[in-house]
Motif scaffolding. Sequence first.
Motif, PDB file in Angstrom:
ATOM      1  N   UNK A 115       8.453   2.263  10.741  1.00 10.33           N
ATOM      2  CA  UNK A 115       7.052   2.673  10.776  1.00 10.33           C
ATOM      3  C   UNK A 115       6.453   2.291   9.434  1.00 10.33           C
ATOM      4  N   UNK A 116       5.256   1.702   9.489  1.00 13.20           N
ATOM      5  CA  UNK A 116       4.602   1.264   8.265  1.00 13.20           C
ATOM      6  C   UNK A 116       3.110   1.545   8.351  1.00 13.20           C
ATOM      7  N   UNK A 117       2.595   2.162   7.308  1.00 14.91           N
ATOM      8  CA  UNK A 117       1.156   2.335   7.147  1.00 14.91           C
ATOM      9  C   UNK A 117       0.871   2.547   5.669  1.00 14.91           C
ATOM     10  N   UNK A 118      -0.377   2.353   5.305  1.00 19.36           N
ATOM     11  CA  UNK A 118      -0.769   2.426   3.901  1.00 19.36           C
ATOM     12  C   UNK A 118      -1.632   3.655   3.635  1.00 19.36           C
ATOM     13  N   UNK A 119      -1.764   3.984   2.358  1.00 17.71           N
ATOM     14  CA  UNK A 119      -2.647   5.073   1.939  1.00 17.71           C
ATOM     15  C   UNK A 119      -4.074   4.764   2.388  1.00 17.71           C
ATOM     16  N   UNK A 120      -4.492   3.525   2.205  1.00 20.90           N
ATOM     17  CA  UNK A 120      -5.853   3.119   2.557  1.00 20.90           C
ATOM     18  C   UNK A 120      -6.109   3.305   4.056  1.00 20.90           C
ATOM     19  N   UNK A 121      -5.144   2.912   4.893  1.00 18.90           N
ATOM     20  CA  UNK A 121      -5.300   3.071   6.340  1.00 18.90           C
ATOM     21  C   UNK A 121      -5.476   4.536   6.732  1.00 18.90           C
ATOM     22  N   UNK A 122      -4.863   5.422   5.952  1.00 19.94           N
ATOM     23  CA  UNK A 122      -4.904   6.848   6.268  1.00 19.94           C
ATOM     24  C   UNK A 122      -6.140   7.545   5.696  1.00 19.94           C
ATOM     25  N   UNK A 123      -6.843   6.887   4.797  1.00 24.24           N
ATOM     26  CA  UNK A 123      -8.031   7.489   4.212  1.00 24.24           C
ATOM     27  C   UNK A 123      -7.768   8.324   2.979  1.00 24.24           C
ATOM     28  N   UNK A 124      -6.649   8.090   2.296  1.00 20.45           N
ATOM     29  CA  UNK A 124      -6.345   8.797   1.056  1.00 20.45           C
ATOM     30  C   UNK A 124      -4.927   9.326   1.025  1.00 20.45           C
ATOM     31  N   UNK A 125      -4.498   9.708  -0.193  1.00 21.96           N
ATOM     32  CA  UNK A 125      -3.112  10.143  -0.405  1.00 21.96           C
ATOM     33  C   UNK A 125      -2.755  11.397   0.389  1.00 21.96           C
ATOM     34  N   UNK A 126      -3.652  12.371   0.455  1.00 25.62           N
ATOM     35  CA  UNK A 126      -3.358  13.604   1.185  1.00 25.62           C
ATOM     36  C   UNK A 126      -3.110  13.357   2.661  1.00 25.62           C
ATOM     37  N   UNK A 127      -3.950  12.554   3.282  1.00 24.32           N
ATOM     38  CA  UNK A 127      -3.790  12.242   4.705  1.00 24.32           C
ATOM     39  C   UNK A 127      -2.564  11.359   4.938  1.00 24.32           C
ATOM     40  N   UNK A 128      -2.292  10.485   3.995  1.00 25.47           N
ATOM     41  CA  UNK A 128      -1.098   9.633   4.059  1.00 25.47           C
ATOM     42  C   UNK A 128       0.165  10.501   4.060  1.00 25.47           C
ATOM     43  N   UNK A 129       0.237  11.442   3.117  1.00 23.95           N
ATOM     44  CA  UNK A 129       1.396  12.345   3.045  1.00 23.95           C
ATOM     45  C   UNK A 129       1.527  13.171   4.323  1.00 23.95           C
ATOM     46  N   UNK A 130       0.400  13.631   4.842  1.00 21.41           N
ATOM     47  CA  UNK A 130       0.426  14.426   6.075  1.00 21.41           C
ATOM     48  C   UNK A 130       0.973  13.605   7.237  1.00 21.41           C
ATOM     49  N   UNK A 131       0.563  12.346   7.319  1.00 20.52           N
ATOM     50  CA  UNK A 131       1.045  11.476   8.396  1.00 20.52           C
ATOM     51  C   UNK A 131       2.547  11.212   8.254  1.00 20.52           C
ATOM     52  N   UNK A 132       3.005  11.017   7.010  1.00 19.78           N
ATOM     53  CA  UNK A 132       4.455  10.838   6.790  1.00 19.78           C
ATOM     54  C   UNK A 132       5.204  12.114   7.193  1.00 19.78           C
ATOM     55  N   UNK A 133       4.698  13.271   6.782  1.00 23.99           N
ATOM     56  CA  UNK A 133       5.355  14.539   7.128  1.00 23.99           C
ATOM     57  C   UNK A 133       5.448  14.712   8.635  1.00 23.99           C
ATOM     58  N   UNK A 134       4.389  14.345   9.354  1.00 24.04           N
ATOM     59  CA  UNK A 134       4.417  14.428  10.823  1.00 24.04           C
ATOM     60  C   UNK A 134       5.461  13.480  11.403  1.00 24.04           C
ATOM     61  N   UNK A 135       5.542  12.281  10.851  1.00 24.12           N
ATOM     62  CA  UNK A 135       6.538  11.304  11.301  1.00 24.12           C
ATOM     63  C   UNK A 135       7.950  11.845  11.087  1.00 24.12           C
ATOM     64  N   UNK A 136       8.214  12.404   9.912  1.00 26.91           N
ATOM     65  CA  UNK A 136       9.539  12.935   9.615  1.00 26.91           C
ATOM     66  C   UNK A 136       9.899  14.076  10.560  1.00 26.91           C
ATOM     67  N   UNK A 137       8.921  14.895  10.878  1.00 25.60           N
ATOM     68  CA  UNK A 137       9.157  16.000  11.820  1.00 25.60           C
ATOM     69  C   UNK A 137       9.432  15.463  13.219  1.00 25.60           C
TER      70      UNK A 137
END
Length: 188
Positions: free
Chosen positions: A54-76
């Motif tokens: 799985x690959x995505x960027x901070x920019x695609x997510x709209x910022x670091x907070x949303x990026x981290x949230x998306x990674x956390x959801x993926x890990x879960x």
Amino acid sequence: MRVAIFASGNGSNFEVLAQAFQAKKIAGNLVLLFCDHPDAYVIERAKKYKIKTVSFTVKECGGKGLYEKKIAQLLEQENIDFIALAGYMRVIGPLILSKYEGKIVNIHPAYLPEYPGLHSIERALADGKQKTGVTIHYIDSGVDSGPIIAQEHVAILADDTLETLEQRVHACEHRMYPRVLAQILEKR
């Protein structure tokens, strides 16, 4: 134990770990590669080993907070128990750190606490040091500041170029990381 590897670039450490997991030299299952650069070569390496990527960027997510949230959801979603960083060039934020405290390791191409952060090999060579090294450590909220698990020195030779020193540091990493990660995961 379900393991994810995070990487950002070429992926040589990813590949040696993937080989070790597939050869059952490391307990657990390598089930995910997360990469923050969609065009990084590590993704090709993961395909070779049939590891979900799985690959995505901070920019695609709209910022670091949303990026981290998306990674956390993926890990879960993937039921990840443990994370190994292998050339992942971003600082892990508090959301993931809190969920995986003591369950994220990193490999760094220097003998910490010397040369944390970027360009460690280049800086050691430029400073005229006689040795540098490799460190495997748990991560914390700082940059390469977490508790050290294992270290090895790598000599800097008088005729070293950046390329020759990088080759020896990477050879040390490739020897150390599978062995140390196997020891860590055996105890869990």
